[in-house]
Structures are given as structure tokens and as C-alpha cells.
Design a protein around this motif. Structure first.
Motif, PDB file in Angstrom:
ATOM      1  N   PHE A 113     -17.981  19.800  -0.930  1.00 34.03           N
ATOM      2  CA  PHE A 113     -17.201  18.898  -1.768  1.00 34.03           C
ATOM      3  C   PHE A 113     -16.160  18.157  -0.927  1.00 34.03           C
ATOM      4  N   MET A 114     -15.523  18.864   0.011  1.00 30.04           N
ATOM      5  CA  MET A 114     -14.519  18.247   0.873  1.00 30.04           C
ATOM      6  C   MET A 114     -15.135  17.169   1.760  1.00 30.04           C
ATOM      7  N   GLU A 115     -16.339  17.407   2.274  1.00 26.80           N
ATOM      8  CA  GLU A 115     -17.011  16.400   3.094  1.00 26.80           C
ATOM      9  C   GLU A 115     -17.379  15.182   2.269  1.00 26.80           C
ATOM     10  N   ALA A 116     -17.773  15.411   1.025  1.00 24.98           N
ATOM     11  CA  ALA A 116     -18.097  14.289   0.138  1.00 24.98           C
ATOM     12  C   ALA A 116     -16.867  13.413  -0.078  1.00 24.98           C
ATOM     13  N   ILE A 117     -15.728  14.045  -0.321  1.00 22.65           N
ATOM     14  CA  ILE A 117     -14.481  13.294  -0.499  1.00 22.65           C
ATOM     15  C   ILE A 117     -14.135  12.518   0.770  1.00 22.65           C
ATOM     16  N   ALA A 118     -14.254  13.179   1.924  1.00 30.01           N
ATOM     17  CA  ALA A 118     -13.931  12.532   3.201  1.00 30.01           C
ATOM     18  C   ALA A 118     -14.825  11.328   3.460  1.00 30.01           C
ATOM     19  N   THR A 119     -16.095  11.434   3.078  1.00 31.99           N
ATOM     20  CA  THR A 119     -17.036  10.318   3.278  1.00 31.99           C
ATOM     21  C   THR A 119     -16.630   9.099   2.469  1.00 31.99           C
ATOM     22  N   ILE A 120     -16.304   9.310   1.191  1.00 31.64           N
ATOM     23  CA  ILE A 120     -15.893   8.193   0.342  1.00 31.64           C
ATOM     24  C   ILE A 120     -14.545   7.635   0.800  1.00 31.64           C
ATOM     25  N   GLU A 121     -13.661   8.498   1.276  1.00 36.96           N
ATOM     26  CA  GLU A 121     -12.378   8.018   1.797  1.00 36.96           C
ATOM     27  C   GLU A 121     -12.586   7.020   2.936  1.00 36.96           C
ATOM     28  N   LYS A 122     -13.548   7.311   3.804  1.00 33.29           N
ATOM     29  CA  LYS A 122     -13.823   6.401   4.928  1.00 33.29           C
ATOM     30  C   LYS A 122     -14.428   5.096   4.437  1.00 33.29           C
ATOM     31  N   ILE A 123     -15.363   5.189   3.502  1.00 32.26           N
ATOM     32  CA  ILE A 123     -16.032   3.988   2.995  1.00 32.26           C
ATOM     33  C   ILE A 123     -15.041   3.062   2.302  1.00 32.26           C
ATOM     34  N   LEU A 124     -14.129   3.650   1.506  1.00 25.47           N
ATOM     35  CA  LEU A 124     -13.154   2.846   0.762  1.00 25.47           C
ATOM     36  C   LEU A 124     -11.898   2.552   1.587  1.00 25.47           C
ATOM     37  N   ASN A 125     -11.827   3.117   2.797  1.00 26.74           N
ATOM     38  CA  ASN A 125     -10.634   2.987   3.641  1.00 26.74           C
ATOM     39  C   ASN A 125      -9.386   3.401   2.853  1.00 26.74           C
ATOM     40  N   VAL A 126      -9.454   4.620   2.362  1.00 29.86           N
ATOM     41  CA  VAL A 126      -8.381   5.157   1.532  1.00 29.86           C
ATOM     42  C   VAL A 126      -7.101   5.321   2.342  1.00 29.86           C
ATOM     43  N   LYS A 127      -5.983   4.902   1.757  1.00 26.66           N
ATOM     44  CA  LYS A 127      -4.681   4.967   2.419  1.00 26.66           C
ATOM     45  C   LYS A 127      -3.970   6.260   2.028  1.00 26.66           C
ATOM     46  N   GLY A 128      -4.356   7.342   2.653  1.00 30.32           N
ATOM     47  CA  GLY A 128      -3.770   8.637   2.358  1.00 30.32           C
ATOM     48  C   GLY A 128      -4.848   9.707   2.347  1.00 30.32           C
ATOM     49  N   LYS A 129      -4.455  10.924   1.995  1.00 26.92           N
ATOM     50  CA  LYS A 129      -5.388  12.043   1.921  1.00 26.92           C
ATOM     51  C   LYS A 129      -5.486  12.521   0.480  1.00 26.92           C
ATOM     52  N   ILE A 130      -6.705  12.865   0.082  1.00 30.48           N
ATOM     53  CA  ILE A 130      -6.951  13.365  -1.267  1.00 30.48           C
ATOM     54  C   ILE A 130      -7.447  14.800  -1.151  1.00 30.48           C
ATOM     55  N   ILE A 131      -6.736  15.725  -1.786  1.00 27.39           N
ATOM     56  CA  ILE A 131      -7.076  17.142  -1.671  1.00 27.39           C
ATOM     57  C   ILE A 131      -7.237  17.744  -3.062  1.00 27.39           C
ATOM     58  N   PRO A 132      -8.408  18.274  -3.392  1.00 30.04           N
ATOM     59  CA  PRO A 132      -8.531  19.011  -4.658  1.00 30.04           C
ATOM     60  C   PRO A 132      -7.655  20.250  -4.621  1.00 30.04           C
ATOM     61  N   ALA A 133      -7.014  20.573  -5.732  1.00 30.24           N
ATOM     62  CA  ALA A 133      -6.116  21.727  -5.764  1.00 30.24           C
ATOM     63  C   ALA A 133      -6.847  23.022  -5.429  1.00 30.24           C
ATOM     64  N   SER A 134      -8.113  23.103  -5.807  1.00 24.88           N
ATOM     65  CA  SER A 134      -8.945  24.271  -5.516  1.00 24.88           C
ATOM     66  C   SER A 134     -10.384  23.801  -5.371  1.00 24.88           C
ATOM     67  N   LEU A 135     -11.190  24.602  -4.698  1.00 26.86           N
ATOM     68  CA  LEU A 135     -12.619  24.304  -4.581  1.00 26.86           C
ATOM     69  C   LEU A 135     -13.441  25.182  -5.525  1.00 26.86           C
ATOM     70  N   GLN A 136     -12.754  25.955  -6.346  1.00 26.95           N
ATOM     71  CA  GLN A 136     -13.432  26.800  -7.312  1.00 26.95           C
ATOM     72  C   GLN A 136     -13.700  26.036  -8.608  1.00 26.95           C
ATOM     73  N   LEU A 137     -14.676  26.515  -9.378  1.00 27.66           N
ATOM     74  CA  LEU A 137     -14.866  26.025 -10.732  1.00 27.66           C
ATOM     75  C   LEU A 137     -13.876  26.764 -11.616  1.00 27.66           C
ATOM     76  N   VAL A 138     -12.955  26.037 -12.193  1.00 28.07           N
ATOM     77  CA  VAL A 138     -11.889  26.671 -12.973  1.00 28.07           C
ATOM     78  C   VAL A 138     -11.950  26.210 -14.422  1.00 28.07           C
TER      79      VAL A 138
END
Length: 319
Positions: A113-138
Motif C-alpha cells: 500500500f505504501m509503494e502504491a501511494i509513493a507511485t501516485i505521489e511521483k506521478i502527480l508530483n505531490v508537494k509533501g508526504k502522505i502517510i496512512p495512520a495505520s496499514l491495518q484494516l481497522v
């Protein structure tokens, strides 16, 4: 070489957090991180989460689009939603958001999931970092004032009751990068947005709560202008802050809007069960500051991201 940029962390989810991010991406001298709830279990996000066993991505997608360098075709398409129909919404793309589908496909192809987010961040040239609060299904739960327990983030606002607390039914571990961002932050912002279903789902994760208590950053809550039906009916500013404190958050300062809301909009929102959030007391253990923050375009009450940017820049100068 150590950066001289101020490190700002925004904790929340939904459109409110996205509004803050949209303003702060315009500030050159900050290092911006958004810690985003993964408790959403409704709509397209909920269906994909259930079918593919991956964390909720709807709020993360919202923040991605808000932090994109420019309003490109792809960033616009990330929010595109296929029309739904009752007889087919569980079997095909109808009712799904394209950005959610892209994140799901990338998670499955990357295996992370983290790699998926990082990939889209690069494509969209995101200005900052996006971090999910958890990687668990909650799964988020709410306890109501009469003792009723409600299961599921999407169900919580649908009960005509008063929330006393939100919680998880099992131990939830925070994403390590979220903890690191909090501990290294110069300024931490809670908000804007749904108090019990966007902001608090992050704070009640013990690792995050512990990190917030250890962090030396100033912690500022951007309070909602209008109450939210099913969550904060009739709430004052103080009741919003009390809910944060009751769930373990620390709050140094509260920012509220000083704008005069037109009466026609107050009446419009009142018909929808939403009221103005007002300050009721003169003395508080935390500071309250008011600034012009709103716009009233399209007959709606919304936070203006440029005004938010100006306030945060002032907060950073204060140290």
C-alpha cells in the motif's frame, strides 16, 4: 545536510484536511506531511477494502489530489466516480472512484500500500508526504451517551444520538513513518473536518497518541465552523476541544473563523441540521485565536485554503 524548512504535520482526513493541504502546498519553506485516517468503510472505499483486504484509501486519495503540483488531467480523473446503480454496484466499476481503483491496482501489483501511494505521489508530483495512520484494516466503533455501540465509520453519523467516545476493538499499530513525522514536527495541526470520524480515528491509535504526548511541537486545532449532523450536533468550540482532550490529544491553540456568516446561509444549514459552532466561555486552558478563514461561494460555507495558508505562516513565525 539538514533542511531549515519547518516541519508541519496535518492529522485528519476527508475534505477538511485536503483544504489545509491545498493551501500549505503553496508555502515554499515547509516540509509538509499529512497523516490520514484509514477508518473509512463506506462507499467505494469500503467495497474495495472488503473485497481486496487493503486499508481504506478514500481520504488518502483526497489528500493526494489536494497536494498535486497542478490541476492536471490525471489529478482531476483521480476524483472521477463512475455512476452507480443498485443492481450492479457490487459486481463492477459502477459507484467506484477511479482514484480508488488505481490505488487498489497499484497495491496489488506493487504488493505494498505504501509503494502504491509513493507511485501516485511521483506521478502527480505531490508537494509533501502522505502517510496512512495505520496499514491495518481497522473498524471504528462509537459509544453513545445511552450506552449504544455503533460499528463502522459510515454508520456512526446515522444514529440520532450523542457520541461519548470512538475506539477500535483491537490493538492498532501506527505506521512507523507517521510516528517519526510527529516526533520531528515543528507544528502539528488537527483538522479541519469530521471530529469523530476523520480526526480522532488517528489520535486514538496508541502509538500516535504516545508520539503526540512526546512531541515538542505546538499543537493547533482548526475548529469547524458548522456542527455536523450525527456527530457534533449543537457543539460549541469548547465541546469540540473537550472531545479531543477526552481522547488523549493535547491542544495548545485553537483557531476559529472570525467571518460573519450570512443569515441566509445560517438558515440554509439549519434546515440540514447544522448550526454555527460558537465560543461559549471567556477563559480556557488553551489559546483561542480568530482569523478570516471562510468563503461563501456557491451558497456554501467553506474554508478558503489561501486564508488557511496565511494563518499557518503566522503560526510558524510565532515559533
Amino acid at each position: 545536510m539538514k533542511s531549515n524548512k519547518k516541519r508541519v504535520v496535518i492529522i485528519g482526513g476527508g475534505h477538511g484536511q485536503a483544504a489545509i493541504c491545498r493551501g500549505l502546498k503553496l508555502v515554499e519553506d515547509i516540509d509538509l506531511t499529512a497523516i490520514v485516517t484509514v477508518a473509512d468503510d463506506g462507499g467505494s472505499t469500503g467495497r474495495l477494502r472488503k473485497h481486496f483486504d487493503i486499508p481504506a484509501m478514500g481520504d488518502i486519495r483526497n489528500v493526494m489530489v489536494s497536494l498535486a503540483e497542478s490541476e492536471s488531467l490525471l489529478s482531476t480523473l483521480m476524483d472521477f466516480r463512475f455512476e452507480s446503480s443498485e443492481d450492479s454496484e457490487d459486481t463492477d466499476v459502477q459507484g467506484h472512484n477511479l482514484g480508488n481503483l488505481i490505488l487498489t491496482a497499484l497495491t496489488k501489483s506493487c504488493g505494498s500500500f505504501m509503494e502504491a501511494i509513493a507511485t501516485i505521489e511521483k506521478i502527480l508530483n505531490v508537494k509533501g508526504k502522505i502517510i496512512p495512520a495505520s496499514l491495518q484494516l481497522v473498524t471504528l466503533y462509537a459509544k453513545m451517551i445511552d450506552g449504544t455501540i455503533v460499528k463502522g465509520e459510515a454508520n456512526i453519523p446515522n444514529f440520532d444520538n450523542r457520541i461519548t467516545e470512538v475506539f477500535y476493538d483491537h490493538d492498532v499499530r501506527a505506521t512507523p513513518s507517521a510516528i517519526k513525522a510527529i516526533l520531528n514536527a515543528d507544528l502539528i495541526i488537527y483538522g479541519i473536518g469530521s471530529l469523530y470520524t476523520s480526526i480522532l480515528p488517528n489520535i486514538i491509535i496508541k502509538d500516535i497518541d504516545d508520539a503526540l504526548k512526546k512531541s515538542k511541537a505546538k499543537k493547533v486545532y482548526f475548529c469547524n465552523v458548522m456542527s455536523q449532523p450525527g456527530e457534533t450536533d449543537g457543539y460549541s468550540v469548547e465541546e469540540h476541544v473537550d472531545a479531543l482532550l477526552r481522547h488523549g490529544a493535547t491542544v495548545d491553540k485553537v483557531v476559529i473563523a472570525s467571518d460573519i456568516v450570512p443569515n441566509n446561509l445560517i438558515n440554509k444549514y439549519l434546515k440540514e441540521g447544522s448550526t454555527l459552532v460558537r465560543v461559549l466561555k471567556d477563559n480556557h486552558e488553551y489559546e483561542i485565536e480568530s482569523y478570516p478563514l471562510l468563503d461563501f461561494k456557491d451558497n456554501l460555507i467553506r474554508h478558503d485554503y489561501n486564508k488557511i495558508k496565511e494563518v499557518v505562516q503566522k503560526l510558524l513565525k510565532e515559533g
